[in-house]
Scaffold this active site. Structure first.
Site, PDB file in Angstrom:
ATOM      1  N   HIS A  70     -71.105  -4.614  58.483  1.00 48.87           N
ATOM      2  CA  HIS A  70     -70.035  -4.388  57.511  1.00 48.87           C
ATOM      3  C   HIS A  70     -69.705  -5.654  56.727  1.00 48.87           C
ATOM      4  CE1 HIS A  70     -68.510  -0.443  59.480  1.00 48.87           C
ATOM      5  NE2 HIS A  70     -69.370  -0.224  58.513  1.00 48.87           N
ATOM      6  N   CYS A 112     -75.680   8.113  52.620  1.00 53.33           N
ATOM      7  CA  CYS A 112     -74.654   7.130  52.233  1.00 53.33           C
ATOM      8  C   CYS A 112     -74.772   5.800  52.967  1.00 53.33           C
ATOM      9  CB  CYS A 112     -73.263   7.721  52.426  1.00 53.33           C
ATOM     10  SG  CYS A 112     -72.871   8.084  54.136  1.00 53.33           S
TER      11      CYS A 112
HETATM   12  C1  PEP Z   1     -73.806   4.392  58.245  1.00 51.31           C
HETATM   13  O1  PEP Z   1     -73.759   4.283  59.477  1.00 51.31           O
HETATM   14  O2  PEP Z   1     -74.854   4.446  57.609  1.00 51.31           O
HETATM   15  C2  PEP Z   1     -72.559   4.467  57.457  1.00 51.31           C
HETATM   16  C3  PEP Z   1     -72.574   4.801  56.191  1.00 51.31           C
HETATM   17  O3  PEP Z   1     -71.402   4.140  58.065  1.00 51.31           O
HETATM   18  P1  PEP Z   1     -71.003   2.648  58.499  1.00 51.31           P
HETATM   19  O4  PEP Z   1     -71.892   1.686  57.777  1.00 51.31           O
HETATM   20  O5  PEP Z   1     -69.569   2.473  58.135  1.00 51.31           O
HETATM   21  O6  PEP Z   1     -71.211   2.652  59.986  1.00 51.31           O
END
Ligand code: PEP
Ligand code: MG
Length: 593
Positions: free
Chosen positions: A198, A507
């Site tokens: 993140h 996503c």
């Molecule tokens: C993912 O896991 O690809 C996602 C979009 O969620 P995050 O990156 O917040 O875990």
């Protein structure tokens, strides 16, 4: 102690991995600490007493927490004994005095003094020959971390940065980056962290050049030193010579792909006429208008857990309602998919000893919501109210079976009924799920009986399929986004969704990379959601390629073995097919040390 200048005079180039593009020439600022990150600050003489008092109160608070925990299991057993040892450290007058003296004599902030003195003690313990005593260093480090957390007091750090500040850290917490981003740093360099962590998703969103994977970084660089961050080449240059500086230009911007020429209202189609929808991922509240200008059809993923940073814990129903309303109003009529809190217990149980060894496999996402049902209901109520006049959909994170979806839907129905009986207006949002756990892929048919749509989270899906911690640089080479197991899983989910007539939106970070978009198109993906800064590039590429060509390329890719050969093969195939459109050789995720 070694002289800090030892061997640290000449220019030094360190190689890592680029995780956010751009170049910066700036001044290093080293951050320390795991949970609350800080740097060395000078304290004015008149504030020294206050700083020492801040330290004393933090020690008092830490002791209170420990006494509470120690007595929680009746004051007996191993747990109590460990915490009593920790309390003894907090009562060690020699340790406390040394920290106070350092604050006073060296005029430094309490965090810095705690870190320095504890490190000194830790290295003394480590050098002892008695194994039992030696291992006490672990307790001492724990105590140090607890004082540092207490020094934060749940409030914000008072960072003050210059405009050319380059943040240097072993690992940078997303929450620290959010706090720092208000002071506009220039770049980020860390020892550890993956492409899909993140922190770096945010760095890209904030357009901050970033490089990671530099071992022993904090031993090589000092606060105040000049540093070049090359977010294209995946390297940093410490103490650059004048001649080197001439080669780097901080103002160099990514060559923008026809950003000006986009008609945001035009339907996006591939060359062979397939309609493709691009949406935006939003984490920290940022102006959505930039995304709309790049043709985004609403917000495909809003990570609501970022509100947790903003409100320093679970926001109230009204705080959430206001936040969702604001963001839904910004998103255009195509709506917004709000994911319920994807938090881990470590984030929720701050200061309490709820820490898990393996948070990615622990009480996370929907599992935590089940444990904290009241908080989940609060979020659902806020979402239902905000959905009264706005096209809001709900996305459930970390789903591994359809029972979890049924449970969430039952709670949504109950909260709707409560709102009705209270005479409060609400909407009837669609309920979708994140597909990011391999078990969800293999039970997709059942899940689709319950879910209105799926959001495919490739960041976690790759992490869980390949058993590779997405935040751990040490295993970054095993994070194979195009591994055959990943592509097979994506095909299973996309085919199932299509046959049931339900939407499937990719996503994860994969959706925003021109390197992976042709693969996703070949697999049948038609909806993508990505970082705002990726929209233009992806849009431009999609409009210039055909799905048929992507399917052909995919057939070739599927013949390649997993591993470096596959990665290199993809680059070669794409460079041959579409090299005139994108320089595939330079794409971030392929850069190896
Ligand atoms: C993912 O896991 O690809 C996602 C979009 O969620 P995050 O990156 O917040 O875990
Ligand atoms: Mg995820």
């Amino acid at each position: 102690m070694s002289d800090p200048d030892d061997g640290k005079t000449g220019e030094l180039t360190l190689h890592g991995r680029s995780v956010s593009r751009g170049v910066t020439v700036g001044t290093a600022l080293c951050l320390y600490g795991a949970k609350r990150q800080f740097y060395r600050r000078e304290i004015a003489s008149e504030d020294l007493e206050r700083e020492i008092e801040r330290f004393t109160s933090a020690v008092r608070a830490a002791k209170e927490q420990l006494s509470e925990i120690a007595s929680a299991d009746g004051g007996e057993g191993n747990q109590a004994r460990i915490f009593e040892t920790h309390i003894l450290f907090l009562e060690d007058l020699s340790l406390l005095r040394q920290i106070e003296t350092m604050i006073h004599d060296q005029r430094v902030n309490a965090e810095w003094a705690v870190k320095t003195v504890i490190e000194k003690y830790v290295s003394r313990y480590k050098s002892l020959s008695d194994r039992h005593l030696q291992e006490k260093y672990i307790d001492l480090e724990d105590v140090g971390e607890r004082i540092l957390t207490a020094l934060g007091g749940g409030g914000e750090n008072s960072y003050s940065l210059d405009s050319d500040t380059v943040i240097i850290a072993k690992e940078l917490n997303p929450s620290t980056l959010i706090e720092l981003s208000r002071k506009h740093p220039a770049a980020v360099v860390t020892e550890s962290g993956g492409w899909t962590s993140h922190t770096f998703i945010l760095a890209r969103e904030l357009e901050l050049p970033a490089v990671t994977g530099i071992r022993q970084l904090l031993r090589s660089v000092e606060t105040g030193e000049k540093i070049v961050v090359d977010g294209y080449g995946g390297k940093v240059i410490l103490r650059p010579a004048e001649e080197t500086l001439g080669r780097f230009d901080s103002s160099r911007k990514e060559a923008e792909v026809e950003a000006e020429g986009i008609d945001p209202d035009a339907t996006l189609e591939t060359l062979d006429g397939f309609e493709i929808t691009l949406r935006a991922n939003l984490d920290i509240t940022r102006d959505f208008t930039a995304a709309a200008r790049s043709g985004a059809r609403g917000i495909g993923l809003y990570r609501s857990e970022f509100l947790f940073n903003q409100f320093r814990g679970y926001p109230s129903e009204d705080e959430q309602y206001e936040s969702y309303l604001r963001i839904a109003e910004e998103a255009n009529s195509h709506g917004i998919r709000i994911r319920t809190f994807d938090l881990s217990i470590n984030r929720v149980a701050v200061g309490i000893d709820g820490s898990e060894k393996n948070p990615a496999l622990g009480l996370r996402g929907i599992r935590l919501s089940k444990r904290y049902e009241a908080e989940f209901r609060t979020q659902i109520r806020a979402l239902l109210r905000a959905a009264a006049d706005h096209p809001i959909s709900i996305v459930l994170p970390m789903i591994s079976d359809c029972e979890e979806v049924k449970w969430a839907k039952r709670l949504v129905a109950e909260e709707k009924a409560r709102l009705d009986s209270d005479g409060i207006g609400h909407g009837d949002p669609q309920i979708g799920v994140m597909i990011e756990v391999p078990a969800a892929v293999l039970s997709i048919d059942r899940i689709l009986e319950e879910a209105d749509f799926v959001n495919i989270g490739t960041n976690d899906l790759v992490q869980y399929l390949l058993a590779v911690d997405r935040d751990n640089e040490e295993v970054a080479d095993w994070f194979r986004t195009v591994h055959s197991s990943v592509l097979k899983s994506l095909r299973i989910v996309l085919d199932a969704a299509r046959s049931k007539g339900k939407g499937a939106l990719v996503c994860g970070e994969m959706a925003g990379s021109p390197l992976y978009v042709p693969i996703l198109l070949g697999l049948g993906a038609r909806e993508f959601s990505m970082n705002i800064n990726s929209l233009t590039r992806v849009r431009s590429l999609v409009s210039k390629i055909a799905v048929e060509e992507c399917e052909e390329a995919l057939k070739e890719i599927e013949k390649l073995p997993d591993g470096d050969e596959r990665d290199d093969g993809i680059r070669r195939i794409f460079q041959e097919k579409w090299g005139g459109l994108v320089d595939f050789d330079s794409l971030l995720s392929f850069r190896r040390r």
